[in-house]
Write an enzyme that holds these catalytic residues in place. Structure first.
Site, PDB file in Angstrom:
ATOM      1  N   LYS A 132      16.879  -2.110  41.959  1.00  0.00           N
ATOM      2  CA  LYS A 132      17.474  -2.037  40.646  1.00  0.00           C
ATOM      3  C   LYS A 132      17.635  -3.225  39.923  1.00  0.00           C
ATOM      4  O   LYS A 132      17.539  -4.082  40.823  1.00  0.00           O
ATOM      5  CB  LYS A 132      18.787  -1.224  40.842  1.00  0.00           C
ATOM      6  CG  LYS A 132      19.306  -0.608  39.538  1.00  0.00           C
ATOM      7  CD  LYS A 132      18.805   0.652  39.461  1.00  0.00           C
ATOM      8  CE  LYS A 132      19.353   1.645  38.168  1.00  0.00           C
ATOM      9  NZ  LYS A 132      18.712   2.848  38.058  1.00  0.00           N
ATOM     10  N   ASP A 172      16.974   2.158  31.897  1.00  0.00           N
ATOM     11  CA  ASP A 172      18.297   2.550  32.232  1.00  0.00           C
ATOM     12  C   ASP A 172      19.116   2.542  31.039  1.00  0.00           C
ATOM     13  O   ASP A 172      18.568   2.513  30.054  1.00  0.00           O
ATOM     14  CB  ASP A 172      18.865   1.727  33.635  1.00  0.00           C
ATOM     15  CG  ASP A 172      20.056   2.688  34.111  1.00  0.00           C
ATOM     16  OD1 ASP A 172      20.018   3.385  35.176  1.00  0.00           O
ATOM     17  OD2 ASP A 172      21.306   2.333  33.933  1.00  0.00           O
TER      18      ASP A 172
END
Length: 451
Positions: A132, A172
């Protein structure tokens, strides 16, 4: 620490190490605890995990990258943000996980998201590791030119760590198709290579996949529908509340509508809107995506609807609740209200939106609870499908890709439920998801040696 200790002691020791090293990162500690407390039965059944140090290795990222992102705003002033990429685990494949641009981003948030991504990606059945990244940059209120300059500066540093066989970011919160375009353009410019598989969430004209925009929301609803069907029920005819009104929430709401459910409430940071006869989901999508409006604007334009700027969206009675906004948005008090009002199923569209206390309330009440690492895996699953298309220089049509997504979510549901049944708890999807994801990654790590 002795490798001959029992599973309970081993998980306690692993969590204690996290508290000592990373106690200042509460989101990561919470995510790790939620997984670790589920693993004792698996550790008792598989003593090979006790001797391998696999828990400690899983809880420590392979690589954590923090870097400066200088950029120039439209006035000519130089601004500086902080960029992150946590490459958590590559046992199953290249690191895969989104980039988040939001003021709340810090290394603890990125580690929590990356840790969850390991198991989520494992559950898809696709060869993807977990990672991430992101920045504390806030795209809101910035011009397109400012966002482009920021993205170019961000990628100038990050590109050296990426590759279609190394690390493949996606979008995201705060990172949509526009930002992915600016990031990919800079990557291509710096490397002089058209590696379309190095980023996912791309535009359809240049390597993107059909259904990627809809995938996380659609997938969440597919998963919840599977949970209900396992009990002989379905979404059709149910009242549904969806928190948030961003990408995940909008497309979750659309799929609920397609399956015959009625979405009666949605929200944003200013409050929530309620229509007892059902929201017009396409009107919400147009308002949010095309006009950049707020849910209160929907209430002003639709006489049946009312806007509430205090209280909680979880006060609205429903049979199915889909938290699709942000982490820890649904606490034990809200969970108690939902149970009292007759909720039968929860599906996490966001990452860790439900607090541990709320999860316990639902489980004690016999409410079906789909954890995010299973329920919202549709986004990364479709990213994996995008990578397949890029590798084969192919492009699939919408219906075919949506069918693949639906099948992947059904397979995730079945594998999670089967694992939970194997441990004597068929409706405990948290246990099933954590153990199913863990065993796949842990077994692979054992095969590869001490990595």
């Amino acid at each position: 620490m002795s490798r001959d200790t029992d599973g309970l002691q081993l998980t306690a020791d692993a969590y204690r190490t996290i508290q000592v090293r990373d106690g200042h990162q509460p989101e990561f500690a919470q995510a790790a605890y939620e997984v670790l407390e589920s693993l004792e039965p698996a550790l008792k059944r598989h003593p090979e995990y006790l001797r391998s140090g696999v828990l400690e290795r899983l809880c420590e990222p392979e690589r954590q990258i923090i870097f400066r992102v200088p950029w120039t705003d439209d006035t000519g002033a130089v601004r500086v943000n902080r960029g992150f990429r946590v490459e958590f685990n590559s046992a199953l494949g290249p690191y895969k996980g989104g980039l988040r641009f939001h003021p709340s981003v810090n290394i603890g948030v990125i580690k929590f998201l990356g840790f969850e991504q390991i198991f989520k990606n494992a559950l898809t059945g696709l060869p993807l590791g977990g990672g991430k990244g992101g920045s504390d940059f806030d795209p809101k209120g910035k011009s397109d030119a400012e966002i482009m300059r920021f993205c170019q500066s961000f990628m100038t540093e990050l590109h050296r760590h990426l590759g279609e066989y190394t690390d493949v970011p996606a979008g995201d919160i705060g990172v949509g198709r526009r930002e992915i375009g600016y990031l990919f353009g800079q990557y291509k410019r710096i490397t002089n290579r058209y590696e379309s598989g190095v980023l996912t969430g791309k535009g359809l004209n240049w390597g993107g996949s059909q259904v990627r925009t809809e995938a996380t929301g659609y997938g969440t609803v597919y998963f919840v529908d599977q949970m209900l069907r396992a009990r002989g029920e379905q979404i059709d005819g149910r009242r549904v509340v969806v928190s948030g009104s961003g990408n995940v929430a909008i497309y979750a709401a659309r799929k609920v509508h397609e399956l015959g459910g009625t979405v009666v409430a949605m929200s944003d940071s200013e409050g929530y809107v309620v229509d007892e006869e059902g929201l017009d989901i396409e009107a919400v999508r147009e308002l949010k995506e095309d006009r950049g409006g707020r849910v209160k604007d929907y209430a002003e334009e639709h006489p049946r609807a009312r806007f509430v700027d205090n209280g909680s969206i979880w006060d609205v009675p429903c049979a199915v609740a889909l938290p699709c906004a942000t982490q820890n948005e649904l606490d034990d008090e809200a969970a108690t209200t939902l149970v009292r009002n007759g909720v039968v199923a929860i599906g996490e569209g966001a990452n860790m939106p439900t607090t541990p206390g709320a999860v316990k309330v639902f489980q004690d009440a016999g409410v079906l609870f789909g954890p995010g690492k299973a329920a919202n895996a549709g986004g990364v699953a479709t990213s994996g499908l995008e990578m397949q298309q890029n590798a084969s220089r192919d492009s699939w049509h919408f219906d075919y890709t949506d069918t693949r997504l639906s099948q992947i979510m059904a397979d995730i549901h079945d594998s999670v439920r089967e694992m939970a049944e194997g441990y004597g708890a068929p409706d405990n999807y948290v246990l099933g998801a954590n153990i199913a994801g863990f065993t796949k990654v842990a077994d692979t790590m054992l095969d590869l040696g001490v990595i």
